[in-house]
Design an enzyme around this catalytic site. Sequence first.
Site, PDB file in Angstrom:
ATOM      1  N   LYS A  20      49.006 -34.570 -50.925  1.00  0.00           N
ATOM      2  CA  LYS A  20      47.932 -34.578 -51.913  1.00  0.00           C
ATOM      3  C   LYS A  20      48.090 -35.707 -52.936  1.00  0.00           C
ATOM      4  O   LYS A  20      47.123 -36.375 -53.286  1.00  0.00           O
ATOM      5  CB  LYS A  20      47.921 -33.218 -52.619  1.00  0.00           C
ATOM      6  CG  LYS A  20      46.620 -32.869 -53.270  1.00  0.00           C
ATOM      7  CD  LYS A  20      46.611 -31.400 -53.662  1.00  0.00           C
ATOM      8  CE  LYS A  20      47.823 -31.035 -54.479  1.00  0.00           C
ATOM      9  NZ  LYS A  20      47.538 -30.023 -55.520  1.00  0.00           N
ATOM     10  N   ARG A  95      43.184 -22.821 -60.943  1.00  0.00           N
ATOM     11  CA  ARG A  95      44.086 -22.133 -60.026  1.00  0.00           C
ATOM     12  C   ARG A  95      43.555 -20.753 -59.635  1.00  0.00           C
ATOM     13  O   ARG A  95      44.036 -20.164 -58.674  1.00  0.00           O
ATOM     14  CB  ARG A  95      45.457 -21.917 -60.689  1.00  0.00           C
ATOM     15  CG  ARG A  95      46.363 -23.118 -60.591  1.00  0.00           C
ATOM     16  CD  ARG A  95      47.788 -22.726 -60.982  1.00  0.00           C
ATOM     17  NE  ARG A  95      48.583 -23.899 -61.305  1.00  0.00           N
ATOM     18  CZ  ARG A  95      49.126 -24.697 -60.385  1.00  0.00           C
ATOM     19  NH1 ARG A  95      48.989 -24.419 -59.110  1.00  0.00           N
ATOM     20  NH2 ARG A  95      49.827 -25.755 -60.747  1.00  0.00           N
ATOM     21  N   ARG A 134      63.496 -32.200 -42.315  1.00  0.00           N
ATOM     22  CA  ARG A 134      63.802 -33.425 -43.061  1.00  0.00           C
ATOM     23  C   ARG A 134      65.246 -33.476 -43.561  1.00  0.00           C
ATOM     24  O   ARG A 134      65.794 -32.472 -43.978  1.00  0.00           O
ATOM     25  CB  ARG A 134      62.877 -33.512 -44.303  1.00  0.00           C
ATOM     26  CG  ARG A 134      61.437 -33.664 -43.973  1.00  0.00           C
ATOM     27  CD  ARG A 134      60.639 -34.052 -45.191  1.00  0.00           C
ATOM     28  NE  ARG A 134      60.677 -33.046 -46.250  1.00  0.00           N
ATOM     29  CZ  ARG A 134      59.685 -32.849 -47.121  1.00  0.00           C
ATOM     30  NH1 ARG A 134      58.592 -33.590 -47.054  1.00  0.00           N
ATOM     31  NH2 ARG A 134      59.768 -31.936 -48.044  1.00  0.00           N
ATOM     32  N   ARG A 167      70.542 -32.363 -46.915  1.00  0.00           N
ATOM     33  CA  ARG A 167      69.248 -31.678 -46.836  1.00  0.00           C
ATOM     34  C   ARG A 167      68.979 -30.992 -48.155  1.00  0.00           C
ATOM     35  O   ARG A 167      69.897 -30.435 -48.763  1.00  0.00           O
ATOM     36  CB  ARG A 167      69.285 -30.587 -45.755  1.00  0.00           C
ATOM     37  CG  ARG A 167      69.193 -31.112 -44.359  1.00  0.00           C
ATOM     38  CD  ARG A 167      69.416 -29.981 -43.353  1.00  0.00           C
ATOM     39  NE  ARG A 167      69.744 -30.554 -42.063  1.00  0.00           N
ATOM     40  CZ  ARG A 167      68.840 -30.876 -41.140  1.00  0.00           C
ATOM     41  NH1 ARG A 167      67.557 -30.622 -41.358  1.00  0.00           N
ATOM     42  NH2 ARG A 167      69.194 -31.427 -40.005  1.00  0.00           N
ATOM     43  N   ARG A 179      56.324 -20.809 -49.272  1.00  0.00           N
ATOM     44  CA  ARG A 179      55.497 -21.686 -50.115  1.00  0.00           C
ATOM     45  C   ARG A 179      54.070 -21.750 -49.597  1.00  0.00           C
ATOM     46  O   ARG A 179      53.112 -21.717 -50.361  1.00  0.00           O
ATOM     47  CB  ARG A 179      56.073 -23.111 -50.125  1.00  0.00           C
ATOM     48  CG  ARG A 179      57.134 -23.367 -51.182  1.00  0.00           C
ATOM     49  CD  ARG A 179      57.240 -24.849 -51.528  1.00  0.00           C
ATOM     50  NE  ARG A 179      57.508 -25.743 -50.419  1.00  0.00           N
ATOM     51  CZ  ARG A 179      58.675 -26.361 -50.192  1.00  0.00           C
ATOM     52  NH1 ARG A 179      59.689 -26.165 -50.982  1.00  0.00           N
ATOM     53  NH2 ARG A 179      58.800 -27.181 -49.165  1.00  0.00           N
TER      54      ARG A 179
END
Length: 225
Positions: A20, A95, A134, A167, A179
Site C-alpha cells: 500500500k 477504520r 522472507r 528472520r 494479521r
Amino acid sequence: MSGANVPAVLILLGPPGAGKGTQARMLEDRFGLVQLSTGDLLRAAVAAGTPAGLAAKTVMEAGGLVSDEIVLAILKDRMAEPDTARGVILDGFPRTAGQAEALDRLLAEAGGRVTAAISLEVDDAAMVGRVSGRYTCAGCGEGYHDEFKLPATAGTCDKCGGTAFKRRADDNAETVRARLQAYHAQTAPLIAHYRAMGVLETIDAMGPIESIAEGLGTIVGRVSA
Ligand SMILES: [Zn+2]
C-alpha cells in the site's frame, strides 16, 4: 471529494504486505495527490499548535485515544491547505463504519464525497507464503525468500558473502495469518459501506508492483477525471 472546488478523496485499503505504501507514493507522484496518514496528521497538528492539534495533544499526553471528532477536525484543516488541491489519499482513516459516516458528513458539508475506496485484494494463502518466507542477510541486509529468492550458493549471501541470516519474529505463518484475519474483520464494514455508496473499486494486488500501479493509475485517472 469530487466537485467544483473540492479535491479528490481516495481511500486506499489493503492488508500489511500488500504494498500500500509503495502504491500510495506512486499515486502521489503521478497525480499530484497527497497521502494523509492519521499518525502524520496528528503529529503535524500538534506541532503546529492548531486548536484541534492542542486538543489532540491533551488527550495523547493523558494516554487517551484521540476522538474521531478531533481527527476529523484536523483532517478538515489539513484539506484546506493548498497542497491538497489535487486531492488526498487517506491512510489509516476511516477504520470503522462510524468513522466512514462521520467522514461522509464532513465532506458533504463542503459539497463533496469520497471519490473512491480502492481495495487492494490479496490471496491470503499466497500472502502467508510470501511474507513468512522472507529473511535477510545479517551482514548487509540483502533480502531473500525461501521460495522465490534463494542465494546462488546455499547459505551464502550473494552480495557480501556473509553466512549469517535473520528472520523477523513476526514474519511467521501464524502471525501473518492472524494479521490478515484482523485486517479482514476490521475492513469488512468499510468495504460494505463504500460498496453501498457505489464508490468501491477493487484491484488484484498479487501481481508485480508495476502492473498493480498501472491498474491503480487507470482507476484513479477515471474516477478523478
Ligand atoms: Zn549480505
